[in-house]
Design an enzyme around this catalytic site. Sequence first.
Site: not given
Ligand code: MIG
Length: 726
Positions: A384, A387, A458
């Site tokens: 996650d 980016e 998201d």
């Molecule tokens: O700033 O890890 O897209 O699936 O549950 C949020 C917490 C960070 C974004 C991800 C999401 C995940 C969440 N993350």
Amino acid sequence: MKIFKYNGMVILEENGKKEIISICKDYIHIREYEALDYKSYAVIKKDKLIDFEIKNNSIFYLNKRIDIKSNFLLDIYENDILVLSDIIVKKDFDNDDNGLLALEGHKVLDNDNYKYFKGIKLNENDYIYGLGDKTGFINKRGYEYINWNTDDPSPQVDSFKSLYKSIPFFIVKGIKNYGIFVDNTYKTIFDFGKNKNDELVFASTDGYLNYYIFFGSMKDIIKSYTYLTGRTPMPLRWSLGYHQSRWSYSSKEEVLSLVDNFNKYNIPLECIHLDIDYMDEYKVFTVSNERFNDFKNMILELNKKGIKIVTIIDPGVKAKEGYFVYDEGIKNGYFAIKDNEVYHNAVWPGDSVFPQFTDSNVRKWWGDLTKIITDYGVSGIWNDMNEPASFNGPIELDVLFKDGNDYKTHKEIHNVYGHLMAEATYLGIKKNTNKRPFIITRACYSGSQRYTTVWTGDNHSIWAHLEMAIPQQCNLGISGIPFVGTDIGGFGSDCTKELLIRWIEVGIFSPLCRNHSAYKTKRQEPWEFDDEVIDIYRKFVNLRYKLIPYIYDLFYKHQTNGLPIIRPLVLEYENDYKCFSINDEFMLGDSILVAPQVKNGAFERIVYLPKGKWIDFNTNKIYYGGKSYIYETPLDICPMFIKFNSIIPILNDTNIDDIRNISFYCYGNKGKYLHYQDNGIDFNYLNKEYNLYEIEFNEDYNIKLKYNGFKEYDNININIIRGNKR
Ligand code: MIG
């Protein structure tokens, strides 16, 4: 303009500037001379040059002719029919200062300076597909997009220009099709005819002009593009099962009670995802002792029941002395730098530093760290925030990332950061476990399909996002990424009963089938609603398991054809104009058409069926295609049609770890189908440990073992469904 041969390629020269064209059978590769030694992150194959002839101002090869105009502009003909025509564009992407608009909260384009505008004349009837993960509809014509991996959790609607992924590849479907891949990792912009001159324009903020033009049918173009950038290897079969996630299941008790509920309500469950709260202070590669005191044993017990665990890993490393990942990284110079110092920003763990995934030593280090996770018995890693996202303003463009003896700017590598993190994770898990790695990523670039599955980030629990899930996944598939999924039920905002039902009716067809929701939103496990939801949910998750062999076969076929699992109708019916912009139906492979209900409060819908005959999966009734029907969609019905004369392998079991019995449902009068079987776990299939079955039916049926290198099924059943009159 001078045109001459050079090392089997074409060189164009004008005013001291040179461009090179590599001529290959299915595509041409054009780049400025300076890009000759460019090392691509995406492309893994060398151009296979073929012979051509230069006469006057034209290049001739196979059935093509390329006329060279001045200014490096080209006209490309196939059998004397114009495929595409370059034009000069004088486009200014609004580089004015938008200060006031921005202040008021409008989303405005950054004041970027774009260079090398490439323009192609569009025809009135051209449709445009692909460009990876973008909002909006299947046909991108008329819209403008930007490739700059972006984490923006507000509800993503049609007007968004960027999402988490950058895949600078698209297909123009016209009189003759072409596909274009712009292999440039900097921020790029794509205008698909927003301008009033019907110009297709692309430009980049930096880097080289370096792009490919592919020819042929849409399927041919995808095949060539994935030949160059790679395909998704055979997945772990269990990963096609049902996944349950939430931000967060944050203790052992919570995980165990989740499993109990799946048992209690008799809903199949394959995998549970643990979000950031399983860690100690959000430190990657650690586990909180408080919340999961017996992590390894908990996982061992779950594994015995066939349930796998996937854990999240973010790239941001907590900057804290004494934390081994930080200490090792600092000691070895593994983190990004700015002004000769290690660069800091903030993410979940607070003050954080960022691994230089650009460097092969760093990738190896990170890959080795994943052993900590897999040694716990964890079955996959969810990447996650890659980016990369940051809380303290965006990471500055001049932050530096080491690459061997070189440094690359964040400006250059931003769009490949997630790609390289996925590569590191893939190679690490493969080395440590000898199994097929299961990785999910949010950010990626062209070619990431070699390492990872993706989810669309998201989304929200809103109907618009259920609708968008169809074109979004279809366009990802067209862009070479077959293993895709959306957060079933929606991530942000609160899900309702009806939305969850309709979403599982769509989500079971996604290769990656995962229900996930955000912290503090309404819980979205089916029993959080009522018995009706539980029953319908169970029905559809069971249907998913029935389809797993078919989906697995599609992955097998993807190895050679590069085609996606979820497809827009246009990919199967290129000549049926009614299919060119259908957003609320899709194909699973080439034999199943799904027309889900994606509207709130709607209990019937129009279903368009392409030419040919279809058999309704729910009723076995025959439908004649080439027209539309009004179809009733009570809450527990998802319209689904099997193409007449096709065969679908069906699993009547939910144990997918070891499949011993299989059924083939033969729809129509005759058909042929190739079915693939292997252990679903490791790479032994590359050493010929697999079976291929050819099933054929007409009056009777016939099963042939075409290749035998693996333990055969115990039982094979055949069902012939000729279809009933409506
Ligand atoms: O700033 O890890 O897209 O699936 O549950 C949020 C917490 C960070 C974004 C991800 C999401 C995940 C969440 N993350």
